[in-house]
Scaffold this motif. Structure first.
Motif, short mmCIF file in Angstrom:
data_model
loop_
_atom_site.label_atom_id
_atom_site.label_comp_id
_atom_site.label_asym_id
_atom_site.label_seq_id
_atom_site.Cartn_x
_atom_site.Cartn_y
_atom_site.Cartn_z
N PRO A 115 -35.53 13.82 85.83
CA PRO A 115 -36.21 12.11 85.05
C PRO A 115 -35.11 10.95 85.55
CG PRO A 115 -35.87 13.39 82.92
CD PRO A 115 -35.90 14.37 84.17
N HIS A 116 -33.93 11.07 85.39
CA HIS A 116 -33.75 9.87 85.81
C HIS A 116 -32.79 10.38 87.22
CE1 HIS A 116 -34.64 8.98 81.41
NE2 HIS A 116 -34.05 9.84 81.69
N CYS A 117 -32.31 9.23 87.66
CA CYS A 117 -31.69 9.00 89.15
C CYS A 117 -30.40 7.35 88.73
CB CYS A 117 -32.09 9.13 90.27
SG CYS A 117 -32.92 8.43 91.15
N LEU A 118 -29.27 7.70 89.11
CA LEU A 118 -28.76 6.45 89.61
C LEU A 118 -27.81 6.70 90.94
CD1 LEU A 118 -26.87 6.75 86.35
CD2 LEU A 118 -28.00 5.17 86.99
N ASP A 119 -28.38 5.49 91.68
CA ASP A 119 -27.06 5.35 92.73
C ASP A 119 -25.95 4.73 92.48
OD1 ASP A 119 -29.30 5.73 94.42
OD2 ASP A 119 -30.56 3.39 94.72
N LEU A 120 -24.83 5.64 92.17
CA LEU A 120 -23.84 4.73 91.81
C LEU A 120 -22.57 4.33 92.47
CD1 LEU A 120 -22.21 8.75 90.45
CD2 LEU A 120 -23.29 7.01 89.20
N PRO A 121 -22.74 3.62 92.22
CA PRO A 121 -21.79 1.88 92.86
C PRO A 121 -20.57 2.49 93.59
CG PRO A 121 -20.81 1.88 90.25
CD PRO A 121 -21.68 2.52 90.77
N ASP B 147 -25.43 6.82 80.47
CA ASP B 147 -26.39 6.31 78.61
C ASP B 147 -27.30 7.76 78.83
OD1 ASP B 147 -27.86 5.95 76.22
OD2 ASP B 147 -28.26 3.78 77.27
N LEU B 148 -27.06 8.91 78.08
CA LEU B 148 -27.97 9.69 78.07
C LEU B 148 -29.43 9.52 77.26
CD1 LEU B 148 -25.29 12.34 76.09
CD2 LEU B 148 -25.79 11.96 78.43
N TYR C 275 -31.92 15.01 80.11
CA TYR C 275 -30.91 15.10 79.09
C TYR C 275 -32.20 15.82 77.70
CZ TYR C 275 -28.54 14.96 74.49
OH TYR C 275 -27.46 15.17 73.61
N ASP C 276 -31.56 17.01 77.74
CA ASP C 276 -32.36 17.65 76.29
C ASP C 276 -32.02 17.59 74.93
OD1 ASP C 276 -33.84 19.23 75.35
OD2 ASP C 276 -34.23 20.69 76.34
N ALA C 277 -32.70 17.06 73.80
CA ALA C 277 -31.93 16.07 72.44
C ALA C 277 -31.72 17.65 71.93
CB ALA C 277 -32.13 15.34 72.18
N SER C 278 -33.09 18.44 72.10
CA SER C 278 -33.32 19.48 71.34
C SER C 278 -31.60 20.58 70.99
CB SER C 278 -34.25 19.73 71.76
OG SER C 278 -34.55 20.69 72.50
N ASN C 279 -31.17 20.40 72.54
CA ASN C 279 -30.55 21.64 72.28
C ASN C 279 -29.30 20.47 73.00
OD1 ASN C 279 -31.01 21.18 74.96
ND2 ASN C 279 -31.35 23.70 75.54
N LYS D 233 -22.86 9.50 70.25
CA LYS D 233 -22.33 7.97 70.55
C LYS D 233 -23.95 7.59 71.78
CE LYS D 233 -17.31 8.04 70.47
NZ LYS D 233 -15.88 8.82 72.10
N GLY D 234 -24.50 9.09 71.98
CA GLY D 234 -25.36 8.65 72.81
C GLY D 234 -24.97 8.30 74.43
N LYS D 235 -23.54 8.91 74.61
CA LYS D 235 -23.13 8.22 75.63
C LYS D 235 -21.92 9.20 76.07
CE LYS D 235 -21.02 4.24 74.72
NZ LYS D 235 -20.73 2.38 75.01
N VAL D 236 -21.90 8.99 77.29
CA VAL D 236 -20.69 10.34 77.84
C VAL D 236 -20.03 9.45 78.85
CG1 VAL D 236 -21.59 12.20 77.06
CG2 VAL D 236 -22.13 11.42 79.79
N ASN D 237 -18.48 9.75 79.46
CA ASN D 237 -17.84 8.49 80.10
C ASN D 237 -17.23 9.80 81.04
OD1 ASN D 237 -17.05 6.65 78.21
ND2 ASN D 237 -14.99 7.96 77.60
N GLN D 238 -18.65 9.01 82.32
CA GLN D 238 -18.27 10.20 83.70
C GLN D 238 -17.57 9.44 83.98
OE1 GLN D 238 -21.94 10.23 85.81
NE2 GLN D 238 -22.41 7.92 85.79
N VAL D 239 -16.81 10.18 85.51
CA VAL D 239 -15.63 10.09 86.41
C VAL D 239 -16.46 10.28 87.33
CG1 VAL D 239 -13.70 9.49 87.06
CG2 VAL D 239 -14.43 9.70 84.60
#
Length: 393
Positions: free
Chosen positions: A40-46, A194-195, A56-60, A158-164
């Motif tokens: 459902p989510h997609c990003l054009d990384l800069p 942001d998850l 992201y499945d919050a249940s598991n 935290k609701g987010k992760v650092n991606q590289v």
């Protein structure tokens, strides 16, 4: 021209535009890939022409991702990672994809990157499964990484992760992952994911830190280019050629000292920014550039003390002081210019900057050659005049 010819030409242009436009206007939403999963989510990384699809499945606490990017070179690799504790590559839990040199099939490996000097496949700090890689031949050799990741509990809170993310050149001997470039785009290929992002594609952040680091790199380069690469050579030219002319004494000496002292102060500032950059870039090492920089700082510091130890012209140790002073000075001159070019190769600025420094170096070299010829003429003429003077009785 007939109307039928005009119609054919118009249709040709329209067809060509339709062929080109997908490549020009490609976004994450225009991408398709194998499999029946939806994201459902997609990003054009800069940076690095990269894209990320995710769910992201919050249940598991499971993050499913598809990362796409073209390798830096044909036969190269791409990587996507989560860094649980920092924002850079060191410490990242990494997925790397490349085409197997043996059979040409895209594969994906895991790397727990503890340092840039150790890029060996290893198990990650968290669970990852359903890993797969594929090549998108229609997208100019783009590679894709598919995976599902178990997000650590502290990152879930935290609701987010650092991606590289990163792209690199062809594999080294034995299939080893080669070091990627350190251009601005490579250094800026990190963000906070942001998850809980909505369908607009989550959030991208973290640019300020990257921009500050790039700014500090540029300041480091400018300070050292001005100091070791320009002012020190100018100071050496003043000392070697101006003192030949008796009318320039003692002005040449004060100009020489002022120029070299200014170069030393600026050089120390540049050296300090280099140390700061090194401390902030754990795992990134340019050993030759660093070692030459340390040698330059040491030699220049010794040269500054030489001014305090300078004996008078008629002192018996003046001859040895001259050897020491000139030897160290020429060492600084040569090493400084070499290290400026090494720094330019690391920073990889626009070609105009490197061309400009080459032009400055060439001009200084040309001036030195011209003055060398002039001073030899002056010295030889002076010796000739002295030899023709009659001896006193």
């Amino acid at each position: 021209m007939s109307s039928s010819s005009s119609v054919r030409i118009s249709l040709s242009f329209i067809f060509l535009a339709l062929l080109i436009s997908p490549a020009v206007s490609q976004t994450c939403k225009s991408q398709t890939f194998s499999g029946d999963k939806t994201y459902p989510h997609c990003l054009d990384l800069p940076q690095l022409k990269a894209f990320l699809h995710y769910s992201y499945d919050a249940s598991n606490t499971t993050l499913a991702v598809v990362f796409s990017a073209p390798p830096a070179k044909p036969g190269g690799w791409i990587a996507w990672a989560i860094n649980p504790k920092a924002t850079g590559m060191v410490g990242s839990q990494t997925l790397v994809a490349y085409k197997d040199p043996g059979n040409g099939v895209a594969v994906v490996k895991t790397l727990n990157i503890s340092s840039y000097s150790s890029l060996i496949p290893s198990k990650l700090a968290f669970d990852v499964w359903d890993m797969k890689a594929e090549e998108a031949a229609r997208d100019g050799g783009t590679l894709r990484i598919f995976a599902r990741v178990k997000v650590p509990a502290d990152l879930v809170a935290k609701g987010k992760v650092n991606q590289v993310w990163q792209v690199g050149p062809e594999l080294g001997p034995g299939g080893m992952i080669g070091r990627h470039a350190f251009d601005s785009a490579n250094l800026a290929s990190m963000s906070s994911l942001d998850l809980k992002g909505d369908n607009s594609g989550g959030t991208i952040s973290g640019g300020d830190e990257v921009n500050a680091k790039i700014k500090n790199r540029n300041i480091h380069g400018i300070l050292n280019a001005v100091s070791w690469g320009i002012l020190f050579p100018i100071g050496a030219i003043i000392a070697r050629y101006m003192r030949v002319f008796e009318s320039a004494d003692p002005a040449w000496f004060y100009l020489h000292v002022s120029c070299q002292f200014s170069a030393y102060v600026i050089g120390v500032a540049g050296w300090a920014t280099g140390l700061k950059l090194g401390n902030e870039s754990e795992g990134i090492r340019f050993s030759a550039h660093r070692n030459i920089g340390i040698a330059l700082f040491t030699l220049a510091t010794i040269q500054m003390f030489a001014m305090l130890l300078r004996p008078k012209k008629d002192h018996k140790y003046r001859f040895y002081w001259n050897i020491y002073h000139h030897g160290v000075g020429y060492g600084i001159l040569i090493l400084g210019i070499i290290n400026v070019f090494k720094g330019l190769n690391i920073l990889k600025p626009q070609d105009t900057y490197k061309t400009a420094y080459i032009a400055v170096t060439a001009v200084l070299g040309g001036i030195a050659l011209l003055l060398e010829a002039i001073t030899w003429v002056v010295v030889l003429k002076r010796k000739s005049n002295n030899s023709m003077k009659p001896l006193r009785t």
